[in-house]
Design a protein around this motif. Structure first.
Motif, PDB file in Angstrom:
ATOM      1  N   LEU A  80       0.800  -1.204  -0.014  1.00  0.00           N
ATOM      2  CA  LEU A  80       0.063  -0.030   0.051  1.00  0.00           C
ATOM      3  C   LEU A  80       0.953   1.341  -0.211  1.00  0.00           C
ATOM      4  O   LEU A  80       0.631   2.287  -0.659  1.00  0.00           O
ATOM      5  CB  LEU A  80      -0.686  -0.044   1.092  1.00  0.00           C
ATOM      6  CG  LEU A  80      -1.780  -1.137   1.337  1.00  0.00           C
ATOM      7  CD1 LEU A  80      -2.689  -1.078   2.662  1.00  0.00           C
ATOM      8  CD2 LEU A  80      -2.914  -0.985  -0.139  1.00  0.00           C
ATOM      9  N   ILE A  81       1.959   1.272   0.660  1.00  0.00           N
ATOM     10  CA  ILE A  81       3.031   2.360   0.849  1.00  0.00           C
ATOM     11  C   ILE A  81       3.729   2.488  -0.611  1.00  0.00           C
ATOM     12  O   ILE A  81       3.528   3.721  -1.167  1.00  0.00           O
ATOM     13  CB  ILE A  81       3.968   2.210   2.133  1.00  0.00           C
ATOM     14  CG1 ILE A  81       3.539   2.543   3.112  1.00  0.00           C
ATOM     15  CG2 ILE A  81       4.868   3.135   1.848  1.00  0.00           C
ATOM     16  CD1 ILE A  81       4.295   1.883   4.465  1.00  0.00           C
ATOM     17  N   ASP A  82       3.898   1.321  -1.200  1.00  0.00           N
ATOM     18  CA  ASP A  82       4.519   1.590  -2.583  1.00  0.00           C
ATOM     19  C   ASP A  82       3.557   2.071  -3.507  1.00  0.00           C
ATOM     20  O   ASP A  82       3.931   2.997  -4.437  1.00  0.00           O
ATOM     21  CB  ASP A  82       4.888   0.123  -2.916  1.00  0.00           C
ATOM     22  CG  ASP A  82       6.170  -0.355  -2.472  1.00  0.00           C
ATOM     23  OD1 ASP A  82       6.958   0.664  -1.686  1.00  0.00           O
ATOM     24  OD2 ASP A  82       6.399  -1.648  -2.321  1.00  0.00           O
ATOM     25  N   ALA A  83       2.256   1.788  -3.357  1.00  0.00           N
ATOM     26  CA  ALA A  83       1.143   2.346  -4.296  1.00  0.00           C
ATOM     27  C   ALA A  83       0.933   3.936  -4.124  1.00  0.00           C
ATOM     28  O   ALA A  83       0.968   4.544  -5.078  1.00  0.00           O
ATOM     29  CB  ALA A  83      -0.371   1.520  -4.044  1.00  0.00           C
ATOM     30  N   MET A  84       0.993   4.117  -2.750  1.00  0.00           N
ATOM     31  CA  MET A  84       0.848   5.565  -2.789  1.00  0.00           C
ATOM     32  C   MET A  84       2.248   6.552  -3.145  1.00  0.00           C
ATOM     33  O   MET A  84       1.924   7.619  -3.671  1.00  0.00           O
ATOM     34  CB  MET A  84       0.872   6.063  -1.373  1.00  0.00           C
ATOM     35  CG  MET A  84      -0.573   5.736  -0.743  1.00  0.00           C
ATOM     36  SD  MET A  84      -0.865   6.269   0.991  1.00  0.00           S
ATOM     37  CE  MET A  84      -0.070   5.006   2.040  1.00  0.00           C
ATOM     38  N   VAL A  85       3.354   5.897  -3.153  1.00  0.00           N
ATOM     39  CA  VAL A  85       4.492   6.696  -3.766  1.00  0.00           C
ATOM     40  C   VAL A  85       4.494   6.733  -5.189  1.00  0.00           C
ATOM     41  O   VAL A  85       4.823   7.538  -5.615  1.00  0.00           O
ATOM     42  CB  VAL A  85       5.858   5.482  -3.482  1.00  0.00           C
ATOM     43  CG1 VAL A  85       6.752   6.098  -4.055  1.00  0.00           C
ATOM     44  CG2 VAL A  85       6.155   5.761  -1.959  1.00  0.00           C
ATOM     45  N   ALA A  86       3.865   5.522  -5.924  1.00  0.00           N
ATOM     46  CA  ALA A  86       3.698   5.658  -7.322  1.00  0.00           C
ATOM     47  C   ALA A  86       2.645   6.255  -7.768  1.00  0.00           C
ATOM     48  O   ALA A  86       2.493   6.788  -8.835  1.00  0.00           O
ATOM     49  CB  ALA A  86       3.494   4.084  -7.788  1.00  0.00           C
ATOM     50  N   HIS A  87       1.572   6.545  -7.048  1.00  0.00           N
ATOM     51  CA  HIS A  87       0.178   7.173  -7.190  1.00  0.00           C
ATOM     52  C   HIS A  87      -0.091   8.222  -6.036  1.00  0.00           C
ATOM     53  O   HIS A  87      -0.967   7.892  -5.289  1.00  0.00           O
ATOM     54  CB  HIS A  87      -0.962   6.172  -7.578  1.00  0.00           C
ATOM     55  CG  HIS A  87      -0.490   5.222  -8.469  1.00  0.00           C
ATOM     56  ND1 HIS A  87      -0.591   5.488  -9.983  1.00  0.00           N
ATOM     57  CD2 HIS A  87      -0.208   3.920  -8.358  1.00  0.00           C
ATOM     58  CE1 HIS A  87      -0.272   4.282 -10.557  1.00  0.00           C
ATOM     59  NE2 HIS A  87       0.077   3.334  -9.493  1.00  0.00           N
ATOM     60  N   PRO A  88       0.526   9.330  -5.817  1.00  0.00           N
ATOM     61  CA  PRO A  88       0.334  10.240  -4.779  1.00  0.00           C
ATOM     62  C   PRO A  88      -0.997  10.764  -4.725  1.00  0.00           C
ATOM     63  O   PRO A  88      -1.244  11.145  -3.798  1.00  0.00           O
ATOM     64  CB  PRO A  88       1.473  11.212  -4.994  1.00  0.00           C
ATOM     65  CG  PRO A  88       1.906  11.145  -6.244  1.00  0.00           C
ATOM     66  CD  PRO A  88       1.627   9.617  -6.858  1.00  0.00           C
ATOM     67  N   ARG A  89      -1.920  10.844  -5.818  1.00  0.00           N
ATOM     68  CA  ARG A  89      -3.274  11.356  -5.759  1.00  0.00           C
ATOM     69  C   ARG A  89      -4.073  10.379  -4.851  1.00  0.00           C
ATOM     70  O   ARG A  89      -4.939  10.838  -4.122  1.00  0.00           O
ATOM     71  CB  ARG A  89      -3.844  11.059  -7.059  1.00  0.00           C
ATOM     72  CG  ARG A  89      -3.820  12.213  -7.957  1.00  0.00           C
ATOM     73  CD  ARG A  89      -4.549  12.221  -9.110  1.00  0.00           C
ATOM     74  NE  ARG A  89      -5.581  11.396  -8.961  1.00  0.00           N
ATOM     75  CZ  ARG A  89      -6.829  11.401  -9.746  1.00  0.00           C
ATOM     76  NH1 ARG A  89      -6.760  12.280 -10.674  1.00  0.00           N
ATOM     77  NH2 ARG A  89      -7.682  10.479  -9.673  1.00  0.00           N
ATOM     78  N   LEU A  90      -3.418   9.378  -4.550  1.00  0.00           N
ATOM     79  CA  LEU A  90      -4.177   8.162  -3.591  1.00  0.00           C
ATOM     80  C   LEU A  90      -4.082   8.555  -1.963  1.00  0.00           C
ATOM     81  O   LEU A  90      -4.567   8.242  -0.938  1.00  0.00           O
ATOM     82  CB  LEU A  90      -3.645   6.850  -3.720  1.00  0.00           C
ATOM     83  CG  LEU A  90      -3.902   6.346  -4.831  1.00  0.00           C
ATOM     84  CD1 LEU A  90      -3.089   4.843  -5.016  1.00  0.00           C
ATOM     85  CD2 LEU A  90      -5.494   5.936  -4.930  1.00  0.00           C
ATOM     86  N   ILE A  91      -2.960   9.629  -1.793  1.00  0.00           N
ATOM     87  CA  ILE A  91      -2.832   9.997  -0.533  1.00  0.00           C
ATOM     88  C   ILE A  91      -3.806  11.003   0.119  1.00  0.00           C
ATOM     89  O   ILE A  91      -4.383  11.983  -0.669  1.00  0.00           O
ATOM     90  CB  ILE A  91      -1.344  10.703  -0.221  1.00  0.00           C
ATOM     91  CG1 ILE A  91      -0.231   9.473  -0.682  1.00  0.00           C
ATOM     92  CG2 ILE A  91      -1.027  11.048   1.196  1.00  0.00           C
ATOM     93  CD1 ILE A  91       1.096  10.313  -0.826  1.00  0.00           C
TER      94      ILE A  91
END
Length: 119
Positions: A80-91
C-alpha cells in the motif's frame, strides 16, 4: 519549529487548512506532494506520526484505488505504501506536521491541536 503541510492547491480542504494555519500566524513549509511525492520512508514516518495504518491514509474513493485493486485485504502495508509512492493522488490530504506530531486536515480544524494554545 516549522509547520509543514503536504498540500494540493486544487483541493478545497487543503486550501482551507493552509488558510487556517496562516490565520493563526504560521508560515508553513508547503510541499505540493503531487509534484514532489513523498518517499516510502517519508510515508512510513508520516504514518507513525499520525498513528494510522497505510490504508487509512489512502483516498479509497479515487478511481485509481479500485483500478489498481488496492481494496484487496491481502495487500501488505508495504504494498500500500508503494502504491501511494507511485500514485500520490491516493494520499489523503492535507497532512500537517509540527515537530513530532501530525494531523490530517479533514476537517481543517483538526490541525489546530498541533499548534497548541495561542496567546
Amino acid at each position: 519549529m516549522t509547520v509543514r503541510i503536504y498540500h494540493n492547491p486544487r483541493c478545497s480542504k487543503s486550501r482551507q487548512t493552509l488558510a487556517l494555519l496562516t490565520e493563526h500566524g504560521e508560515t508553513p513549509e508547503i510541499i505540493e506532494y503531487l509534484q514532489t511525492p513523498p518517499s516510502a520512508d517519508e510515508l512510513r514516518h508520516l504514518l507513525s506520526l499520525l498513528g494510522i495504518a497505510p490504508r487509512e491514509l489512502m483516498r479509497t474513493d479515487e478511481d485509481e484505488y479500485r483500478e489498481l485493486g488496492l481494496d484487496a485485504p491481502s495487500l501488505s502495508s508495504e504494498q500500500l505504501i508503494d502504491a501511494m509512492v507511485a500514485h500520490p493522488r491516493l494520499i489523503q490530504r492535507p497532512i500537517v506536521v509540527y515537530g513530532e506530531r501530525a494531523a490530517i486536515g479533514r476537517p481543517p480544524e483538526n490541525v489546530l491541536a498541533l499548534l497548541g494554545p495561542r496567546s
